[in-house]
Design an enzyme around this catalytic site. Structure first.
Site, short mmCIF file in Angstrom:
data_model
loop_
_atom_site.label_atom_id
_atom_site.label_comp_id
_atom_site.label_asym_id
_atom_site.label_seq_id
_atom_site.Cartn_x
_atom_site.Cartn_y
_atom_site.Cartn_z
N GLU A 90 13.74 -0.96 -78.75
CA GLU A 90 13.03 -2.36 -79.02
C GLU A 90 12.92 -2.61 -80.45
OE1 GLU A 90 9.76 -2.81 -76.27
OE2 GLU A 90 10.74 -2.14 -75.17
N LYS A 136 18.04 3.24 -77.02
CA LYS A 136 18.11 2.37 -76.95
C LYS A 136 16.78 1.71 -77.59
CE LYS A 136 16.68 -0.50 -72.83
NZ LYS A 136 15.50 -0.52 -73.41
N ASP A 157 15.90 4.88 -73.14
CA ASP A 157 15.25 4.34 -74.34
C ASP A 157 13.98 5.53 -75.40
OD1 ASP A 157 15.13 1.46 -74.22
OD2 ASP A 157 13.28 1.68 -72.57
N GLU A 173 16.65 -9.21 -73.41
CA GLU A 173 16.15 -9.08 -72.41
C GLU A 173 15.58 -10.68 -72.47
OE1 GLU A 173 13.14 -6.18 -70.73
OE2 GLU A 173 12.31 -7.15 -70.12
N ASP A 197 11.54 2.71 -70.23
CA ASP A 197 10.54 3.07 -70.11
C ASP A 197 9.97 1.95 -68.86
OD1 ASP A 197 10.75 0.82 -71.58
OD2 ASP A 197 9.51 1.31 -72.72
N SER A 198 10.51 1.52 -68.59
CA SER A 198 10.33 0.77 -67.18
C SER A 198 9.76 1.88 -66.16
CB SER A 198 10.86 0.04 -66.70
OG SER A 198 12.93 0.71 -66.57
O1 KIV Z 1 13.39 0.35 -69.50
C1 KIV Z 1 14.20 -0.55 -68.69
O2 KIV Z 1 14.38 -0.28 -67.33
C2 KIV Z 1 14.64 -2.20 -69.70
C3 KIV Z 1 15.50 -2.82 -68.49
C4 KIV Z 1 14.17 -3.81 -68.79
C5 KIV Z 1 16.76 -3.04 -69.11
O3 KIV Z 1 14.19 -1.54 -71.11
#
Ligand code: KIV
Length: 257
Positions: A112, A110, A82, A180, A43-44
């Site tokens: 959080e 993934k 994510d 992280e 989600d970056s």
């Molecule tokens: O969303 C993302 O790019 C991440 C990285 C910071 C690992 O979770």
């Protein structure tokens, strides 16, 4: 086809692996051809693709779109995707959104993990054998709750909490863990304690793998985090500025007639 078993073997043999985020087919193909077997549609993308200053804008449909693009470019990569902000608020929502991502090509989901509630969600997903990568430490979706993009696990209680989360996640059956922005020694302790592969960003040298955001390591993101590294030295900016100069001076295009 690259799988989680390759990463387990790398960990067992005390080797290391490199992971990058990626959002489009062209880069996915390039990365794969260079030997990046594990990729993340993270989600970056809220920051590096959409231009926001956090990941909170990203929706499940955004992730689905980019998972499709990446899998088209690198069908054999091991692709993490994510679950974005507030897309796993309860068991059913988390399961339905994981299914959506897996149907379009994600191999590992993934999410959080910040508290007992998110641990319970992970527990529910692993009951259905959804392959999960838990993300602990600095969890950018909770930037407002944490009060900024700060290193986590500095104080003893917080470090113990993160260590316990890591252990609980492994016990609940996650296949991978992402750490992280936590102290190097804490990351070492967690990596050594767990059997599953552990990948780090801003967590020092001892994790089994490292991950960077592609735009950060190419130096084309202005807000590069302290723990990232620019491997490109502005060559993209130089190429664009050379193109402008050549068009303006008439050097490009070359008349081939
Ligand atoms: O969303 C993302 O790019 C991440 C990285 C910071 C690992 O979770």
């Amino acid at each position: 086809m690259y799988t989680i078993n390759h990463l387990k073997k790398i960990k067992k043999n005390k080797q290391k692996f490199a992971v990058l985020t990626v959002y489009d087919a062209t880069f996915a193909k390039l990365l794969y051809n260079q030997g990046i077997n594990v990729m993340l549609v993270g989600d970056s993308l809220g920051m590096v693709i959409q231009g926001y200053n956090s990941t909170l804008s990203v929706t499940i449909n955004d992730i689905i779109y980019h998972v499709r693009c990446v899998k088209n470019g690198a069908p054999n990569c091991l692709l993490l995707a994510d679950l974005p902000f507030m897309s796993y608020n309860n068991n059913e929502q988390a399961l339905n959104n994981s299914i959506k991502l897996m149907r379009v090509g994600a191999n590992i989901i993934k999410l959080e993990v910040i508290n007992q509630w998110s641990l319970d969600i992970v527990n529910y997903l692993t009951k259905y054998s959804v392959p999960i990568c838990g993300h602990i430490g600095l969890t950018p979706q909770y930037v407002n709750f944490l009060g900024g993009y700060k290193i986590q696990g500095i104080h003893k209680n917080d470090a113990n909490r993160l260590l316990n989360y890591a252990i609980s996640l492994e016990e609940s059956g996650v296949v991978m863990l992402l750490l992280e922005h936590i102290p190097e020694l804490l990351a070492k302790k967690i990596t050594e304690k767990l059997k599953i592969p552990v990948v780090g960003i801003g967590a020092g040298v001892h994790t089994d793998g490292q991950i960077l955001v592609l735009q950060d390591m190419l130096g084309i993101n202005n807000n590069i985090p302290v723990f990232a590294k620019n491997y490109l030295n502005n060559y993209i900016s130089i190429a664009i500025s050379n193109y402008i100069k050549e068009v303006e001076s008439g050097v490009f295009p070359i008349n081939k007639n």
